[in-house]
Design a protein around this motif. Structure first.
Motif, short mmCIF file in Angstrom:
data_model
loop_
_atom_site.label_atom_id
_atom_site.label_comp_id
_atom_site.label_asym_id
_atom_site.label_seq_id
_atom_site.Cartn_x
_atom_site.Cartn_y
_atom_site.Cartn_z
N ILE A 202 -32.79 -18.07 -40.65
CA ILE A 202 -33.24 -18.50 -41.94
C ILE A 202 -32.21 -18.29 -43.04
CG2 ILE A 202 -34.67 -16.63 -42.61
CD1 ILE A 202 -35.92 -20.22 -42.86
N ARG A 203 -31.26 -16.91 -42.98
CA ARG A 203 -30.48 -16.62 -43.91
C ARG A 203 -28.90 -17.25 -43.67
NH1 ARG A 203 -33.14 -11.85 -41.97
NH2 ARG A 203 -31.39 -11.23 -40.66
N THR A 204 -28.94 -18.23 -42.58
CA THR A 204 -27.76 -18.80 -42.30
C THR A 204 -27.85 -20.29 -42.19
OG1 THR A 204 -27.84 -18.05 -40.04
CG2 THR A 204 -26.59 -16.62 -41.46
N PRO A 205 -28.16 -20.86 -43.20
CA PRO A 205 -28.46 -22.54 -43.16
C PRO A 205 -27.25 -23.42 -42.66
CG PRO A 205 -28.68 -21.70 -45.33
CD PRO A 205 -28.23 -20.39 -44.53
N ASP A 206 -25.93 -22.71 -43.13
CA ASP A 206 -25.13 -23.52 -42.34
C ASP A 206 -24.33 -23.10 -41.06
OD1 ASP A 206 -24.88 -24.67 -45.07
OD2 ASP A 206 -23.83 -23.03 -46.05
N ALA A 207 -24.82 -22.13 -40.42
CA ALA A 207 -24.45 -21.78 -39.08
C ALA A 207 -24.88 -22.81 -38.14
CB ALA A 207 -24.96 -20.54 -38.79
N PRO A 208 -23.93 -23.09 -37.01
CA PRO A 208 -24.45 -24.04 -36.04
C PRO A 208 -25.61 -23.52 -35.20
CG PRO A 208 -22.64 -22.65 -35.14
CD PRO A 208 -22.85 -22.33 -36.79
N ALA B 179 -28.61 -16.23 -33.04
CA ALA B 179 -28.80 -16.85 -33.94
C ALA B 179 -29.94 -16.62 -35.09
CB ALA B 179 -29.76 -18.09 -33.27
N LEU B 180 -30.75 -15.71 -34.72
CA LEU B 180 -31.84 -15.17 -35.57
C LEU B 180 -31.90 -13.73 -36.19
CD1 LEU B 180 -35.02 -16.39 -33.50
CD2 LEU B 180 -33.57 -17.77 -35.24
N GLY B 181 -30.73 -13.19 -35.60
CA GLY B 181 -30.31 -11.74 -35.86
C GLY B 181 -30.99 -10.60 -35.08
N SER B 182 -30.24 -9.62 -35.13
CA SER B 182 -30.86 -8.35 -34.10
C SER B 182 -31.90 -7.68 -34.79
CB SER B 182 -29.85 -7.65 -33.86
OG SER B 182 -29.17 -6.93 -35.22
N ASP B 183 -32.09 -7.87 -35.98
CA ASP B 183 -33.60 -7.49 -36.77
C ASP B 183 -34.70 -8.01 -36.08
OD1 ASP B 183 -32.43 -9.39 -38.20
OD2 ASP B 183 -33.44 -9.08 -39.99
N VAL B 184 -34.52 -9.23 -35.74
CA VAL B 184 -35.70 -9.88 -35.41
C VAL B 184 -35.79 -9.96 -33.96
CG1 VAL B 184 -36.62 -12.46 -35.28
CG2 VAL B 184 -35.43 -11.81 -37.29
N VAL B 185 -34.57 -10.43 -33.22
CA VAL B 185 -34.51 -10.10 -31.84
C VAL B 185 -33.86 -8.74 -31.43
CG1 VAL B 185 -34.07 -11.24 -29.61
CG2 VAL B 185 -34.70 -12.57 -31.70
N ARG B 186 -34.50 -7.87 -30.58
CA ARG B 186 -33.76 -6.68 -30.54
C ARG B 186 -33.68 -6.49 -29.17
NH1 ARG B 186 -37.79 -2.73 -34.10
NH2 ARG B 186 -37.74 -3.98 -36.00
N GLY B 187 -33.83 -7.53 -28.40
CA GLY B 187 -33.45 -7.26 -26.64
C GLY B 187 -32.27 -8.06 -26.63
N SER B 188 -31.96 -7.87 -25.13
CA SER B 188 -30.88 -8.86 -24.75
C SER B 188 -31.05 -9.31 -23.36
CB SER B 188 -29.37 -8.07 -24.73
OG SER B 188 -29.38 -6.73 -24.04
N GLY B 189 -29.96 -10.03 -22.78
CA GLY B 189 -30.06 -10.78 -21.33
C GLY B 189 -30.78 -11.92 -21.51
N LYS B 190 -31.24 -12.43 -20.33
CA LYS B 190 -31.93 -13.65 -19.93
C LYS B 190 -33.11 -13.63 -19.24
CE LYS B 190 -27.62 -16.31 -20.43
NZ LYS B 190 -26.76 -15.22 -21.01
N LEU B 191 -34.28 -14.36 -19.33
CA LEU B 191 -35.16 -14.71 -18.50
C LEU B 191 -35.24 -16.17 -17.82
CD1 LEU B 191 -38.19 -13.48 -20.63
CD2 LEU B 191 -37.18 -12.35 -18.85
N LEU B 192 -35.22 -15.92 -16.29
CA LEU B 192 -34.91 -17.26 -15.86
C LEU B 192 -36.13 -17.57 -14.95
CD1 LEU B 192 -31.13 -16.60 -14.78
CD2 LEU B 192 -32.16 -18.03 -16.52
N ASP C 223 -38.23 -25.21 -40.49
CA ASP C 223 -38.20 -23.81 -40.59
C ASP C 223 -39.58 -22.94 -40.10
OD1 ASP C 223 -35.64 -23.90 -41.90
OD2 ASP C 223 -36.51 -23.54 -43.93
N LEU C 224 -39.31 -21.99 -39.25
CA LEU C 224 -40.68 -21.70 -38.57
C LEU C 224 -40.56 -19.98 -38.16
CD1 LEU C 224 -41.11 -24.60 -35.87
CD2 LEU C 224 -42.40 -24.12 -37.75
N PRO C 225 -41.76 -19.35 -38.00
CA PRO C 225 -41.76 -18.10 -37.43
C PRO C 225 -41.37 -18.13 -35.98
CG PRO C 225 -43.83 -18.64 -38.26
CD PRO C 225 -43.15 -19.89 -38.05
N ALA C 226 -41.09 -17.10 -35.44
CA ALA C 226 -40.76 -17.00 -33.93
C ALA C 226 -41.82 -16.12 -33.25
CB ALA C 226 -39.39 -16.36 -33.55
N GLY C 227 -42.37 -16.52 -32.22
CA GLY C 227 -43.53 -15.90 -31.57
C GLY C 227 -44.61 -16.15 -32.34
#
Length: 426
Positions: A161-167, A199-212, A113-117
């Protein structure tokens, strides 16, 4: 003219007390880290290299005027680096905690269990898998034989962190061919912002798309190329049609960055009351190619080339123009000492009388400058080595906006960034 807002920050904060130590095992040494994959302009806090307070791209961009070219480049770089830190800070923490060998070719770090960024509180459970790629041994008839030294692939998975049973969901994947230093070499990486938000929730990650991205390290030098795919800064922000960010940093030496994007930068020319002309309709987004170079203990320069969109309509007001060129330069304390805006034409658009580089650039008349801030200082105040972007006779060279080719002076040429998320089926 209006300011572009190309990238946006994630509202994610730092990883306190989890600095990675120099790994001893080859699997850990083959993982990416923050320092190797962040872009740099001047290498200071404005690049987002330190743990910043959470802030939105809109609030940061509001401090940058359209003519503050370095400020706008650093705003984009800072928030790209925010995405990079979001996934690589957990990687560093997992590596520092140590992993378990599943097989001679596979090692797993976590789950933890860790912070992001740069956050302080855990927001998810993270797991890192590192695979030592098997090579074909000579004379083996095509069978899998000896392991190819130094070639690794990895993936970072997360769940909330709020969904410990999620894949678990893969939020980062890539690979690296080891160089002479830990976490350094040549490879590719993909950051799936959509998967991170799921995975982490839209309240944590507010963007969308991909960085390649692709990268190449030589000693302490780095060369990076990022492509944005279907990027949105937040759920209610405008879609960025495309974005390319290229840059390199020579250890102890210059840094360069180039950014290409589509954005609204120049408005249609106003109506001419004397001629009873109606105001021209907006012709759509402009192509912006921004460049910045920084020379330690000397200063830097920044420029933007603006083409397409409403630019051609301005030919009726300021004379023939294929693109606008904004240039500026700075002293070593980042004080801007010169800035100007030019209307430029290429040979095909303005036959005869070409200046250096096969093109002609003329200052935009004061009457048509959207703000007096677009012009200040004189070119003689620039004290920079190499090709001078602060001279209207030497505007930035043409670049292919979507090309990942590096800027001049890059220590290496990375491979072309992947077209989709790197393979993580292992």
């Amino acid at each position: 003219m209006t300011r572009t807002s190309m990238l946006a920050a994630l509202a994610i904060a730092g990883l306190a007390g989890c600095a990675a130590t120099e790994p001893l095992d080859p699997f850990a040494a083959a993982t990416p880290d923050v320092a190797g994959l962040v872009l740099e302009t001047t290498g200071d806090a404005a690049d987002g290299l330190a743990a910043p307070a959470a802030r939105s791209m809109a609030s940061l961009a509001a401090t940058c005027q359209p003519y503050e070219y370095l400020c706008n480049v650093q705003a984009a770089v800072s928030h790209l680096n925010g995405f990079v830190r979001m996934v690589l800070k957990p990687v560093e923490a997992l590596v520092a905690a140590g992993g378990a060998e599943v097989s001679p070719h596979l090692k797993v770090y976590g789950p933890l269990d860790l912070p992001a960024g740069d956050g302080a509180a855990p927001v998810g459970t993270f797991r890192l898998t590192v695979f030592h790629v098997g090579g074909l041994s000579s004379g083996s008839g095509g069978g899998t034989g000896a392991i190819e030294p130094g070639l690794y692939r990895w993936k970072l998975e997360a769940r909330g962190i709020r969904t410990p049973d999620a894949p678990f969901q893969v939020i980062m994947a890539g690979g690296l061919k080891r160089g002479e230093k830990a976490h350094r070499g040549r490879g590719t990486i993909g950051i799936d912002i959509d998967a991170a938000a799921a995975a982490l929730g839209s309240d944590v990650v507010r963007g969308s798309g991909k960085l390649l991205a692709s990268f190449a390290h030589v000693g302490g030098h780095k060369s990076l190329a990022y492509v944005l795919e279907d990027f949105r800064a937040t759920a209610d922000s405008e879609l960025v049609p495309f974005g390319v960010l290229v840059g390199h940093k020579n250890e102890g030496g210059p840094a360069r960055v180039r950014i290409a994007s589509l954005a609204e930068w120049v408005a249609p020319p106003p109506a001419d009351p004397a001629a009873a002309d109606p105001a021209a309709p907006d012709a759509g987004l402009e192509l912006l190619v921004s460049r910045a170079a920084w020379f330690p203990d000397v200063g830097g320069r920044a420029a933007v080339v603006v083409a397409g969109g409403d630019v051609p309509a301005w030919s009726e007001r300021v004379g023939p123009v294929d693109y606008f060129l904004g240039v500026s330069c700075y002293d070593k304390e980042k004080n801007e000492v010169y800035r100007d805006l030019f209307a430029c034409v290429r040979p095909s658009g303005f036959p005869g009388g070409m200046s250096q580089g096969g093109r002609s650039c003329q200052p935009v008349p004061d009457a048509w400058l959207p703000d007096p801030g677009f012009r200040t200082g004189v070119p003689s105040l620039c004290r920079l080595p190499g090709d001078d972007l602060c001279d209207d006779g030497n505007p930035p060279p043409d670049v292919s906006p979507t090309s990942p080719e590096p800027e001049p002076g890059a220590p290496a040429t990375p491979d072309v960034p992947p077209l989709s998320m790197p393979d993580h089926a292992f």
